[in-house]
Structures are given as C-alpha cells and as structure tokens.
Enzyme design. Structure first.
Site, PDB file in Angstrom:
ATOM      1  NE  ARG A 264      47.015  38.878  39.505  1.00 51.44           N
ATOM      2  CZ  ARG A 264      46.869  38.878  40.830  1.00 51.44           C
ATOM      3  NH1 ARG A 264      47.641  38.110  41.579  1.00 51.44           N
ATOM      4  NH2 ARG A 264      45.979  39.654  41.412  1.00 51.44           N
TER       5      ARG A 264
ATOM      6  NE  ARG B  78      44.909  53.959  17.771  1.00 52.90           N
ATOM      7  CZ  ARG B  78      44.354  52.873  17.239  1.00 52.90           C
ATOM      8  NH1 ARG B  78      44.800  52.380  16.079  1.00 52.90           N
ATOM      9  NH2 ARG B  78      43.381  52.245  17.858  1.00 52.90           N
TER      10      ARG B  78
ATOM     11  NE  ARG C 199      51.798  39.399  45.803  1.00 53.86           N
ATOM     12  CZ  ARG C 199      50.666  39.837  45.252  1.00 53.86           C
ATOM     13  NH1 ARG C 199      49.514  39.340  45.625  1.00 53.86           N
ATOM     14  NH2 ARG C 199      50.668  40.765  44.308  1.00 53.86           N
TER      15      ARG C 199
ATOM     16  CB  THR D 274      42.875  43.846  43.405  1.00 53.54           C
ATOM     17  OG1 THR D 274      43.400  43.403  42.135  1.00 53.54           O
ATOM     18  CG2 THR D 274      41.426  43.406  43.478  1.00 53.54           C
ATOM     19  CB  ILE D 275      44.737  47.315  39.315  1.00 57.37           C
ATOM     20  CG1 ILE D 275      45.744  46.189  39.047  1.00 57.37           C
ATOM     21  CG2 ILE D 275      45.391  48.419  40.131  1.00 57.37           C
ATOM     22  CD1 ILE D 275      46.874  46.598  38.118  1.00 57.37           C
ATOM     23  CG  ASP D 276      44.358  42.065  38.939  1.00 58.32           C
ATOM     24  OD1 ASP D 276      44.976  42.939  38.300  1.00 58.32           O
ATOM     25  OD2 ASP D 276      44.940  41.165  39.577  1.00 58.32           O
TER      26      ASP D 276
ATOM     27  CG  ASP E 268      40.672  39.472  40.191  1.00 57.87           C
ATOM     28  OD1 ASP E 268      40.520  40.210  41.195  1.00 57.87           O
ATOM     29  OD2 ASP E 268      41.687  38.775  40.021  1.00 57.87           O
TER      30      ASP E 268
ATOM     31  CD  GLN F 167      48.778  48.219  32.949  1.00 59.05           C
ATOM     32  OE1 GLN F 167      47.689  47.836  32.585  1.00 59.05           O
ATOM     33  NE2 GLN F 167      49.872  47.489  32.794  1.00 59.05           N
TER      34      GLN F 167
ATOM     35  CB  ALA G  46      42.149  48.067  20.847  1.00 56.35           C
TER      36      ALA G  46
ATOM     37  CG  ASP H 192      40.751  36.285  45.249  1.00 60.27           C
ATOM     38  OD1 ASP H 192      41.243  37.189  44.541  1.00 60.27           O
ATOM     39  OD2 ASP H 192      41.156  35.113  45.231  1.00 60.27           O
TER      40      ASP H 192
ATOM     41  CB  VAL I 253      39.183  53.331  57.773  1.00 60.74           C
ATOM     42  CG1 VAL I 253      39.373  52.683  59.144  1.00 60.74           C
ATOM     43  CG2 VAL I 253      38.576  52.340  56.787  1.00 60.74           C
TER      44      VAL I 253
ATOM     45  N   GLY J 267      48.704  42.864  46.388  1.00 62.86           N
ATOM     46  CA  GLY J 267      49.196  43.943  45.528  1.00 62.86           C
ATOM     47  C   GLY J 267      48.593  45.274  45.928  1.00 62.86           C
TER      48      GLY J 267
END
Lengths: 324, 324, 324, 324
Positions: free
Chosen positions: B174, B157, B74, B128-130, B132, B256, B189, B105, B25, B13
C-alpha cells in the site's frame, strides 16, 4: 549428406529447461566430433546472422538456469517464403548443415517449411510451458510452470484460509487446459475453469456456498487464462454484482515462465537434446522429439505442427471427484 | 491485578510469522503457569465469543506455517465505543484478564481504546507485511513478503532476459515504500517507483533506452502498489501509447502474504511473543513489542498507533547508485 | 593519494551474498569513475597475478547467484611477510591502489598486515556464514545458511513426525553458536547443543522422554558442529549404547554454504559493497563494514580481526523457554 | 461382498505425497457413500487397534504436507502368521471390510498374506522414495526426493565452483539406482556411482583430472548409498590416501524424505488414491495401482511384491555422454 555443424535456436516463448536441451545438444555433438553453432534470438536472429560458436564451456553451469542463454523471439518475417530462402542462404554460408529448433507448434511450422522448400535438415524439440502440441504428452517447461503455480496457490491458500476468503487464481496456458487441470488437482482447488468453459456463475456460487456450509474456510478457483489474460476480473465483477460474493483475484502471470527447471524438465530436455543430435546425424529428418507412453522418442515433425489440448482433459472427472 | 488468563487474537491482514508469535505466547505463558485463550477471527470473533483454549498441542507443528491458526478479520463494529464495551464484558465473563493483539496500527488503535476506556491490559505485537508502523524498524511478515517477491522477480528476470523485455512488477505494501525499495535493491531492479511518486514516464523511457544502448537485455521496474493496486497497467498504457515502448506487467499480489515464514520472521516473532507475555505479567501495559536499533524491546503502545514510512526511504540513493 | 583502481578479492570460505557485494563494489566504483580489478582465488590468486578487469557486464545477472564469481581460497603463503611483500609489488605493478577483501577474521588479519607493513589501503567486508567476527552483528551469508538449515529441518520434521523419531541435526558454524541457536529457535527444536557444550546425555534423554510422555511425536536436536564436524555420530552412539535410545543423524554440511542469497544477504552486502568503495575513496582506511545496532556502518579494521561468539548467545534462554 | 468401510494405513518408510493419496482415498470414498477408517502407525498400529474415523475435514489442508498424517512404522510382528490372523480379527471387529496399504514391496507382501490367508480384500499404493518396486515405473515420493537432492546439489555446486573442489554427494535409495541416476543427469554430475558399482578409484581420479585439465572448476560425483549409508567416506579416504586427491563429502540423508510433495507426487498419488477405492469397490482385489507406459492403472498385487531396479538403469549411457 553428413552433418558436421549443427545450428541450434530457440523460438517463441521461453520455457524452463531450454538450457538443459541446449546443453545436451552441445555435449552430445561434441562427444560425436560435431560442431554446434548457437543462433541467438530465434529465427529473427538467424536472419540477422547472430551466431556464436558453442563449446563445452558455453554450456557449463547452465543446467539449473531458467530462460535460455540463446534468447528467443517471435519472427513474423519468417512466415514469408523469401525470408526463409534468405535464412537457408545464411545457414549454408555459415556451413551449418542441420538445424535444431526448440519451440512450439508455430516454430515447428517454420522448420517444416525450411525442409519442404529447401530440404534443409531440421529436428524439433518441443519447448513451451503450455503442453499443447499434438502427438506429445510433454513439452519442456510444463512441470516447472505447474510447480511454480502450485507453490503460489499453496501460499494463497494460507491467506485465503486466514481470512475465510474466495480466490480466483488465473494460471497461464492460453487455450491449453493442461496447467489449469494439473494445478487444480495438485492444490485441491474447489473449482477449475477451463479455457473454453462458459462460466456458470450460479454453479460457482452454489459450490462456494456449499463449501462454506460444510465448514470450509476458503475456496480456491483455478482459472485458465484462455485467449486473453485477465478474465478472472470479469468473473470477479459478476460474482460481486450479481451474487454479492467477494472474491479476490491473483493473476500468476510471468513468474510461471521462469525459474530453475524442476527435475523432469531437466531430465526430459536432456534426453531430447541428446536424441535430436542423433536424429540429425542419422539422417532422421524432418523429425521431432516427443514423449509418448511415458518415453522420449522421435516422430515425424509433421505430427507436431498443430496445437492439441489432449494431455490432461481426461482428468476433469478426477478433479471434480476430489474437490467435493 | 495479576494476569492468570491471557487472550490472544490476530487482527487486520494476515502475515507470515503470526503463528510463531502465537506459539511463543502460548509456550511462554504455560511455562509461567498462565492460561491462554485463543480468540478466533480478530475483534469480530471476540464480539461473537469465538474462544478456544490453547495448550502445547494447539501450537505444535505450526512454527513453519503461513497464515494464522486463529484466523483474522477486520471489524468495523469495533470502532464503536459500545462494541468495545461489549468486548470487555465478554472478555471478563471469560475470565480473560489481559489481551495480546497481533496486527497493524489500526488494530493497535482498537487495543488502545480498550485500555483507555476500560483499563483492560493490552499488549501489541506488530504483524503486517507492510513494515509501516511508527517507531518500529520491523513488523512480522515483512521479510517473508520481500523474499517471496525477490524469488518472483528472479523468475521474471529469466524470461525478461530471454526475450529482451521490460517488466513492470507491482509489489504489495500500500502506501509503504519498504517492500518496493528492499525488493528493488535485492533484485538489481533498473528502477523503483515509490507509492507517492508521480511517475515521470519520459525519464523511465530514457532510463530503459540507455540500458538497452549499454547492452542490457532486460529491464525490471519495481512498482509499489500505492493506495490502489493495479497502477502498473496505467503506466504500461502510457509507455505504449506515448512512447511506443512495450512493457509487460506482473502484479505479484497475494502470493506475498502467504508461505512459510523465513528465518527472521520466525525469530523476531518468537522473541516478541515471549516478551509480550512477560510485559503483561509484569504489568507493563499498554505496551507493544518493537524492533529498535536491531533489538526487540518494549515500548508504550501509544508510540505505534500511527503509520510511518520511515524504514527504507533512506535507501533510495543506494538503489539509484546500484541500478546504473 | 587518490584511489583510481580498486582491487577486489574473496578469501576463506565462500558465502552466499559475496556476489552482491562484488556487484555493489563494481557499480559504485564505476558510478564514481573508478576502475575495478577482480582478483581471482583470493590471496593465492593475487600472488599468481590472476586479474580480470571488471565492468558493468561482469556483474550483470549475478545478484541472485550463490558462491562467488571471483572464486576464493585459503592461502598459507600469505601468512608470511615475504609473500605479502610480493603481493604488494604485484598490486602496484598492476596499478591497483586500494584493496577490498571479502572474508572472515583470518582474511582481515592478512589485510591488516598489508596495511601495517606497506601502508597499502585496505577495506574489509565480513563474509562468512558463521557470523563469528568481533564487533559486527552480521556477516554476509549467515541468513542464507540459516534459512537453508531451517528448510532442511522442516523437511526432517516431516519424516521424524511420521515415524515418531528423534533426530540429531548437525549444522555448520564451527565454534560459533549463531547458526545453531537461530535455527533451533526458528524450527522449534527440542534441544540445542552449542559448540562448547559438554553433552549431558542423561538430560538429553530425560528431555526426549518427557516430550514423549507429553505426547510429542518427534524430537529434533540441533547440534552445532564445533571444531570437528561429525560429533553427532558420537552422541548417537552414546544414546544407543547407554540409553537404548535410537536417534537418527543428519549432517547438513555444505548445502548451507550455497544457494541463492536471501533478502538480507543481498541487502546488507549491497550496502557494504557501496560503503567499502566510499571508504577507500575517502581515505578511511584500514576499515571494515559492519552491522552495529542494526545499521551498516564503517569501523576500524583492527576491531574485526578476531573471532567472537557474541551475537546469539543471549537467546539461549529464549530457546529453552520455547522448547518446553 | 460389498465394501462399506475402508481401512487405510501407511507402512515402511514415509514419502512425500502419502497425504495426497490418503486425501484422495477419503474423498473418493465419501463421494461414493463409503466410510473410511484411518489406521495409525501401519501394521503395528493396526495390531494395537489405533483407529480414527476419517471425514472431509480429516484430510483438509494436507495435500501440500510432507510425511503422513497417519504416521507409519515397520512391524516385525506382522511377518508372523498369528499376528496377521489377529489383525484380520481386529479389522472385522471394527467392521472394516477392505484395506488400502500405502508402502513398498515389503508392505505389499504383508498385504498379500492377508489376502491369501484370510481373503481379506487389499489394494496397494506404491509409496517409497526409492522407486524400486517391480512392474511400476513410479512410486509416490520419488520425484520429491529427486527434486530435493537436485536443489541440494545445485547449492553444493556453488561452493564447489567457488573453491575449485571435488564433492562426493551421497543420495538415498538403498539398492535402487533411480535417485542417483536421475539426480546425476539433472545436475550435470561429472560421475555417478551406482549402488552395486565396484568403485574404480583410478578411473574416478582420471576423470576428475581430465576435467580440471579441460578447465572445469569443480567436480560433483553422485554416490548411491547402497546397502549401508556412508560409503562416500570410504571413497573419500581412498582418494586421499592413494591419490592425494581432496574430496568433500555431503550425505544428503533424511532431508530427501520430507518436504512438500512436488507436482507429480501430488498428481499421481491423487489418481492412485482414487483408483484404489474404485478397485476395492469393484472387487478388483488383491490389486495395486501402478504407473505403466506413463499412465496410472491397476495390476495384480502379486506383480509388485518384489524389488526391481529397472526404471532408470537405461539412462546410464545418457549420463555418461552428457558428463564429458
């Protein structure tokens, strides 16, 4: 009869810029020596007697805020004659002798009934992101919703381009074409599906494939939500099942209703709030502030009690020419 | 063996800030007298030989742009040993003697295999935005995704407050809790549902009702998407059917992933791109740039080939305390 | 002595995120059954007895707002021992038994004196856009100021590029290099002039001309304001008079202090507000919340009563490498 | 004579939305089977023969970008008849048989001379943030500049309010009142100083003090820059020296020229680019695209070769009423 105390309420969906209109009403009235009573939560709040006295501080530092400090609601009760009678009794008991309603065509219908049934002086200010009221070129909140959608599509274009993808981006506006068309032109969308368009999937796929053949890295299709949100998912499934074309869906949804109002929503709302007070004080009722030929002016409220999808339809051809 | 020509690709992604890493780079390499070859569309493009020579102009005026100028994809093929063999042959034929991979990963697993099977020098940059990936506190794009989601929730809101409504706002990530937790704390929230939380609808409804009793005008519940996007709709239906509570759903989705990178994504990506080149030139391979204890540094690539949901879980208690 | 009523004030320059810290203090305290008294306009307001009782509603809907709802000021009087005595008398008369101060090193000096002279329990929260307090990697407001400046420079780059121009963009931060360095790296600035740099005009002109020779269409030079804002005008005059080089000046100024706080300012301020209350309740005074090795934690207040320009200086080399 | 190859250039100051107009010109022309030649750096580039063939890819992904991909400049040479002769020779040698000029009244004067002296077909598109061209209600870039200024003032209001301060915020627009008036109304400024206003310092101070007496926490005074930028500093000094009133100055400057164009700049520029091509092809020259009564249409170029400050002056009264 002279107006000495103006009631003001928001009704129906909220839209960015409503606070600017409220501010302009309060400030104009105070500069004319008139009181303003805020009515919370629309006609429903009126029936419950939810009043707040407005002064300069009540509207301090709100010009840049989305939503509405008076809050809003839909009131099924108000469609009944006996509840409108009750509303007028409450207004008179509160010594409110004129009412400003910020909302859409439905809200104006309620206002019109107050006038017809009780000669209660009313002035409307068109506030809805949908820009779908007859006889006005503009409604408060439209440009902010369009701007929010444009910025979202710009973001989606980044990722669509990075992955060479097709996106169906669904924008608000119910049966109105205005948001979809303006957003489509402003983002260089490859296609725009209007609310009542029967989707020609074959043409859609042909357009996308022609773009790819020409070297386009991504396709953005703006989908007007139409009567029920979520039709993009149906289109996605047909594209997948019948044409083996993977498209991603993004439903922009309620982010389009909020946010700090952009320049024109602030500017037009400020003029409208100002003029609405002058109309009430001048006995020009029932009336409504509108934009015609690019200018804010007053017209008869009866002109604005129906929906119309007239403001951007003429740009369909432009959208098509520029999306080759 | 000295590295004279660095290949660079994005995989998986896309995320905002990838362009900053590419720029760093290229500029670092050129300042060291080293060539850089851009590889388009990830491992898939590598296998098709999609190369472009990079110079200072290739990376001019891209620091502020979302997505990735190299595009990404991918590549299921790349999971097979024979295609990785082919990839190395192509790289060597192109005189590329080191490879920088920006991705998650999964992409790092592919890179690790290139090293293990062919001793091809590889350096990873987590993008990655995740957020993780194991053993790094940060991945490029996370803060931009969080910021975009925060601004969307701020808008929601406005309208939630104007209508006294409950919203389920579903954010990306995810199986990672990071976006949901940070967005939840940063927007105040009322509730945050993590990816693996079994939803306790009764508690959710009790919380919402307690807020209303206390005078809250709106409730925002942040929903982490989990394995499959759209679980907010399921929750909405249960709230409606079993508790007669109307909640609106907003799926923030792909907005996002795009947009101009915020400060930290630019800053960390710039450092990582710079360090990745130095690692390749210094023979520090296979390695990966990470953030540990707030600093960008290098670690062994093997440390970052698995997912981990470790970075924000500790803030669950804070989120709960502040949402009373 | 147990703390039952916490006073909170902002002091010195305002910064985005102060409201998030106030909110976290109030909510954490209330969740622990403790009262919070807001003190308006800093130490000056304290000396005038400007108090307001804080409850959950006082801090509703402020997490996204710039500035500070408590307002702030500088108080020369408070540097005198007799006024600090008076302040403590006022605090005790108000039954306030602990004080949280959001501000910079100067404000922390005042707090330290309250402790030393009167054993009044104090906890500091670092809030200044300058990121120049010793022993903390972060101060609330820094990233919002940086982000605002980055977006401004991105805009200026558009026009600089369209006209092939050189711009001197002066950013805030007084003697701190942090904003200038981070903004410079994040915008790909061609040069960064730090607060104490003696400007080498010849080198500046050579760099600009080398860029032009290489095909660059524009040059952006980030100028840290240093002790007195406006030094960019002096540089502009020298470039014009001695080198016949036209440069435009943009002083970003106070737009950097305002605006809705970005994610990290909300997130770190929320943690700090929470921890500050826990420290007061746990008797961990005099103390201050800091960021060290990327984590929010407590340290002795004495560690943070001086300025330091330590956080970004190490990135000067990176900035230079990437600006070739 | 039929037009088969359209030249297009930008001239004078750049403004956001110019790229949208260029894109619309190229796409409309190509859809009609006509060539487009981009001319870089305005009339100066024309005289140097800086041409680039435009195709669909040249204008891909530029609709959202500030500045102009063709760049722009001011050309003193072009005011001389012999250089205009040379320009036409160059155009004809390049087989360009019609010219579209995006710029202000000065640029249109040059275009008019090309027509009068050489019957070279020209069409103008008004592009300047100043909105100061006679006989058009709008010029491309105006709303983006206004929006940028509004967001800056919103930020400054945060800090002004937090410190109870007075700010002089100077906006661009040279002798045009349009930006100052629109920004003033849209931000609820306490005062607006127009370009040719002789500043009444006593009144300014009285207004500020009356606001303070009424409980206002801050005052924002919008200052139109007028012929020479920086007059805010003069006003600041007088307020300080003669009235002991401390006011802060913020010169918004060139950030107002850049940035991604807002909706109306994209939308109007797209229409104008489209119509300009149709006008050239239809032999409707010399002409110019304008906005009149809210609609984009063509008029004689001679109508737009002078400045006028007509578009917002009528709102001075509104600004005053709402700033009480």
């Amino acid at each position: 009869m002279t107006v000495k105390n103006i009631g003001i309420l928001c009704s129906g969906g909220d839209s960015p810029g409503m606070n600017c209109a409220i501010r302009a009403v309060v400030r104009t009235a105070i500069s004319r020596g008139i009181q303003v009573t805020g009515i919370k939560r629309g006609y429903a709040g009126l029936l419950r007697g939810e009043f707040m006295q407005m002064n300069l501080s009540s509207v301090g530092n709100i010009i840049q805020r989305g939503g509405t400090i008076l809050q809003t609601s839909r009131s099924p009760e108000f469609q009944k004659v006996e509840f409108r009678k009750k509303a007028v009794d409450i207004l008179r008991a509160q010594h409110i002798d004129g009412l400003i309603i910020i909302g859409g065509d439905g809200s104006f219908n309620g206002a019109m009934a107050l006038w017809k049934e009780h000669q209660f002086p009313v002035v409307g200010i068109p506030g809805t992101i949908d820009n779908d009221i007859s006889n006005t070129e503009y409604t408060i909140g439209f440009n902010t919703a369009v701007q929010t959608a444009i910025e979202a599509v710009d973001r989606i274009r980044d990722t669509a381009h990075s992955h060479a993808r097709t996106f169906l981006v669904e924008v608000m506006g119910r049966n109105s074409s205005a948001i979809a068309l303006k957003v489509g032109v402003c983002t260089g969308a490859e296609n725009i599906l209007l609310p009542h368009d029967k989707v020609n999937h074959q043409k859609l796929v042909d357009d996308i494939n022609r773009g790819i053949a020409r070297g386009k890295e991504s396709s953005i299709i703006i989908v007007a939500e139409g009567p029920v949100a979520g039709r993009s998912y149906d289109i996605q499934h047909v594209l997948k099942d019948m044409y083996h074309l993977d498209a991603h869906v993004a439903i922009l949804g309620h982010i389009q209703r909020g946010g700090s109002p952009v320049a024109d929503d602030r500017f037009i709302a400020s003029q409208m709030g100002n003029m609405a007070v002058e109309a009430l004080l001048g006995g020009n009722v029932p009336s409504v502030t509108v934009v015609q030929k690019g200018k804010v002016l007053m017209t008869d409220l009866a002109n604005c009690t129906t929906k119309a999808d007239h403001n951007y339809i003429e740009y369909s051809g432009l959208a098509e020419t520029l999306s080759i």
